[in-house]
Design a protein around this motif. Structure first.
Motif, PDB file in Angstrom:
ATOM      1  N   ALA A 193       0.816  -1.219   0.000  1.00 22.14           N
ATOM      2  CA  ALA A 193       0.000   0.000   0.000  1.00 22.14           C
ATOM      3  C   ALA A 193       0.849   1.269   0.000  1.00 22.14           C
ATOM      4  CB  ALA A 193      -0.932  -0.008   1.205  1.00 22.14           C
ATOM      5  N   GLU A 194       2.061   1.207   0.545  1.00 18.49           N
ATOM      6  CA  GLU A 194       2.916   2.391   0.628  1.00 18.49           C
ATOM      7  C   GLU A 194       3.752   2.593  -0.634  1.00 18.49           C
ATOM      8  OE1 GLU A 194       5.247   2.149   4.143  1.00 18.49           O
ATOM      9  OE2 GLU A 194       3.520   2.142   5.513  1.00 18.49           O
ATOM     10  N   ARG A 195       3.694   1.661  -1.542  1.00 21.44           N
ATOM     11  CA  ARG A 195       4.489   1.785  -2.757  1.00 21.44           C
ATOM     12  C   ARG A 195       3.830   2.793  -3.697  1.00 21.44           C
ATOM     13  NH1 ARG A 195       8.580  -1.145  -4.687  1.00 21.44           N
ATOM     14  NH2 ARG A 195       9.091  -0.852  -6.900  1.00 21.44           N
ATOM     15  N   THR A 196       4.650   3.673  -4.276  1.00 19.55           N
ATOM     16  CA  THR A 196       4.102   4.707  -5.146  1.00 19.55           C
ATOM     17  C   THR A 196       4.656   4.646  -6.568  1.00 19.55           C
ATOM     18  OG1 THR A 196       5.816   6.250  -4.405  1.00 19.55           O
ATOM     19  CG2 THR A 196       3.703   6.284  -3.227  1.00 19.55           C
ATOM     20  N   GLY A 197       5.739   3.942  -6.794  1.00 17.97           N
ATOM     21  CA  GLY A 197       6.356   3.918  -8.119  1.00 17.97           C
ATOM     22  C   GLY A 197       6.427   2.521  -8.699  1.00 17.97           C
ATOM     23  N   PRO A 198       6.814   2.398  -9.951  1.00 16.53           N
ATOM     24  CA  PRO A 198       6.911   1.091 -10.609  1.00 16.53           C
ATOM     25  C   PRO A 198       8.115   0.294 -10.114  1.00 16.53           C
ATOM     26  CG  PRO A 198       7.717   2.812 -12.068  1.00 16.53           C
ATOM     27  CD  PRO A 198       7.161   3.504 -10.861  1.00 16.53           C
ATOM     28  N   TRP A 199       8.124  -0.993 -10.432  1.00 17.58           N
ATOM     29  CA  TRP A 199       9.250  -1.862 -10.093  1.00 17.58           C
ATOM     30  C   TRP A 199      10.425  -1.537 -11.004  1.00 17.58           C
ATOM     31  CZ3 TRP A 199       8.607  -4.539  -5.737  1.00 17.58           C
ATOM     32  CH2 TRP A 199       7.310  -4.836  -5.327  1.00 17.58           C
ATOM     33  N   GLU A 200      11.628  -1.536 -10.421  1.00 13.39           N
ATOM     34  CA  GLU A 200      12.825  -1.220 -11.206  1.00 13.39           C
ATOM     35  C   GLU A 200      13.347  -2.471 -11.911  1.00 13.39           C
ATOM     36  OE1 GLU A 200      14.038   1.727 -11.710  1.00 13.39           O
ATOM     37  OE2 GLU A 200      12.597   2.727 -10.387  1.00 13.39           O
ATOM     38  N   GLY A 201      12.606  -2.899 -12.904  1.00 17.03           N
ATOM     39  CA  GLY A 201      13.026  -4.014 -13.740  1.00 17.03           C
ATOM     40  C   GLY A 201      13.007  -5.358 -13.043  1.00 17.03           C
ATOM     41  N   GLY A 202      13.649  -6.344 -13.706  1.00 13.87           N
ATOM     42  CA  GLY A 202      13.656  -7.700 -13.181  1.00 13.87           C
ATOM     43  C   GLY A 202      14.392  -7.838 -11.867  1.00 13.87           C
ATOM     44  N   ALA A 203      15.389  -7.001 -11.629  1.00 13.97           N
ATOM     45  CA  ALA A 203      16.151  -7.083 -10.384  1.00 13.97           C
ATOM     46  C   ALA A 203      15.269  -6.787  -9.179  1.00 13.97           C
ATOM     47  CB  ALA A 203      17.330  -6.109 -10.439  1.00 13.97           C
ATOM     48  N   ALA A 204      14.416  -5.777  -9.279  1.00 16.80           N
ATOM     49  CA  ALA A 204      13.526  -5.438  -8.170  1.00 16.80           C
ATOM     50  C   ALA A 204      12.515  -6.550  -7.924  1.00 16.80           C
ATOM     51  CB  ALA A 204      12.819  -4.120  -8.465  1.00 16.80           C
ATOM     52  N   LEU A 205      12.020  -7.167  -8.982  1.00 16.40           N
ATOM     53  CA  LEU A 205      11.085  -8.281  -8.822  1.00 16.40           C
ATOM     54  C   LEU A 205      11.778  -9.477  -8.187  1.00 16.40           C
ATOM     55  CD1 LEU A 205       9.239  -8.068 -12.273  1.00 16.40           C
ATOM     56  CD2 LEU A 205       8.350  -7.357 -10.038  1.00 16.40           C
ATOM     57  N   ALA A 206      13.049  -9.673  -8.520  1.00 14.96           N
ATOM     58  CA  ALA A 206      13.806 -10.769  -7.912  1.00 14.96           C
ATOM     59  C   ALA A 206      13.981 -10.535  -6.416  1.00 14.96           C
ATOM     60  CB  ALA A 206      15.164 -10.906  -8.601  1.00 14.96           C
ATOM     61  N   ASP A 207      14.255  -9.307  -6.013  1.00 16.87           N
ATOM     62  CA  ASP A 207      14.436  -8.987  -4.594  1.00 16.87           C
ATOM     63  C   ASP A 207      13.130  -9.152  -3.817  1.00 16.87           C
ATOM     64  OD1 ASP A 207      17.087  -8.438  -5.065  1.00 16.87           O
ATOM     65  OD2 ASP A 207      16.774  -6.255  -5.249  1.00 16.87           O
ATOM     66  N   ALA A 208      12.019  -8.748  -4.422  1.00 22.43           N
ATOM     67  CA  ALA A 208      10.742  -8.766  -3.703  1.00 22.43           C
ATOM     68  C   ALA A 208      10.082 -10.133  -3.689  1.00 22.43           C
ATOM     69  CB  ALA A 208       9.796  -7.745  -4.330  1.00 22.43           C
ATOM     70  N   PHE A 209      10.238 -10.908  -4.769  1.00 17.23           N
ATOM     71  CA  PHE A 209       9.473 -12.159  -4.883  1.00 17.23           C
ATOM     72  C   PHE A 209      10.340 -13.396  -5.140  1.00 17.23           C
ATOM     73  CE2 PHE A 209       6.985  -8.575  -6.613  1.00 17.23           C
ATOM     74  CZ  PHE A 209       6.011  -8.497  -5.636  1.00 17.23           C
ATOM     75  N   GLY A 210      11.644 -13.205  -5.268  1.00 21.42           N
ATOM     76  CA  GLY A 210      12.526 -14.345  -5.434  1.00 21.42           C
ATOM     77  C   GLY A 210      12.510 -14.968  -6.815  1.00 21.42           C
ATOM     78  N   ILE A 211      11.919 -14.304  -7.800  1.00 21.99           N
ATOM     79  CA  ILE A 211      11.908 -14.829  -9.155  1.00 21.99           C
ATOM     80  C   ILE A 211      13.206 -14.398  -9.848  1.00 21.99           C
ATOM     81  CG2 ILE A 211      10.623 -12.826 -10.044  1.00 21.99           C
ATOM     82  CD1 ILE A 211       9.293 -14.758 -12.032  1.00 21.99           C
ATOM     83  N   PRO A 212      13.933 -15.311 -10.495  1.00 19.50           N
ATOM     84  CA  PRO A 212      15.228 -14.966 -11.092  1.00 19.50           C
ATOM     85  C   PRO A 212      15.121 -13.807 -12.081  1.00 19.50           C
ATOM     86  CG  PRO A 212      14.898 -17.331 -11.100  1.00 19.50           C
ATOM     87  CD  PRO A 212      13.601 -16.723 -10.700  1.00 19.50           C
ATOM     88  N   ALA A 213      16.061 -12.890 -12.016  1.00 19.93           N
ATOM     89  CA  ALA A 213      16.065 -11.759 -12.934  1.00 19.93           C
ATOM     90  C   ALA A 213      16.477 -12.181 -14.330  1.00 19.93           C
ATOM     91  CB  ALA A 213      17.002 -10.673 -12.425  1.00 19.93           C
TER      92      ALA A 213
END
Length: 228
Positions: A193-213
């Motif tokens: 809910a506190e997030r205001t901007g987009p994910w910074e590419g595959g690296a950010a998704l890897a950090d948040a959800f553990g999916i390989p970049a």
């Protein structure tokens, strides 16, 4: 003279009987009115015809439609299941097909494809958050690297709409992944809910959800070892 006067009526009568028109003949049928029983019957038949016509028309309008064909018994089930899929497809066409195309193929070197994308087929939280907040920065899909920007849909689409789009994408073009519920979307929206901007590419998704970049790291490592 007297003989001629006395014989005239007799000649007129003989002429009339033989078929010759008499100048003294006066028609009587035009002065004879139509009997009222016949008028009553005609009116009754007219009223009966009008009532029959109106009744038949009303019955035809209110008659329920009957399913035709041998598969008519299956129609209610198909109709009940179709709206959710139809909503997801229509929402996808409206909001996503401009970039990803109607067949999910994307645009070469610009927009990643959705067919067999690991981000599409991942745990539901991954594609949900991609749609909620968008992506900007480098992301690798199907061996190709993209540096575009995906819009944020969380402000414009409701939870059930996002769920419908993702459910459609996850079962289209050869994809096979479970449908997503609106409640799951609501939980992820609340989680970030506190997030205001987009994910910074595959690296950010890897950090948040553990999916390989990237899916190419193991191949590069093996190649480097062979070269050394």
């Amino acid at each position: 003279m007297s003989d001629t006067k006395h014989s005239s009526p007799k000649k007129s009568r003989i002429a009339s009987i033989s078929g010759t028109a008499s100048q003294d003949f006066e028609p009587y049928e035009a002065q004879n009115p139509i009997p009222w029983p016949i008028i009553a019957i005609a009116l009754a038949l007219t009223v009966w015809g009008i009532i029959t016509l109106v009744t038949t028309s009303q019955m035809a309008d209110s008659k329920p439609e009957v399913a035709q064909g041998p598969t008519g018994a299956d129609e209610p089930l198909s109709s009940a299941m179709e709206p959710a899929a139809q909503d997801g497809r229509q929402l996808f066409v409206t909001h996503c097909s401009t970039c990803h195309q109607n067949n999910g193929s994307g645009i070469a070197n610009a927009i990643p494809p959705l067919r067999q994308s690991r981000y599409v087929l991942a745990n539901a939280e991954v594609p949900i958050n991609i749609l909620l907040f968008g992506i900007q920065g480098e992301i690798e899909v199907a061996g190709n690297t993209y540096r575009g920007r995906m819009p944020t849909f969380g402000r414009d689409l409701e939870d059930d709409q996002i769920a419908a789009i993702l459910s459609y994408v996850r079962e289209s073009w050869g994809n096979q992944a479970p449908a997503i519920e609106a409640q799951t979307v609501a939980e992820q929206r609340q989680r970030f809910a506190e997030r205001t901007g987009p994910w910074e590419g595959g690296a950010a998704l890897a950090d948040a959800f553990g999916i390989p970049a990237s899916t190419r790291s193991s191949t590069r490592t093996a190649t480097n070892e062979e070269d050394g």
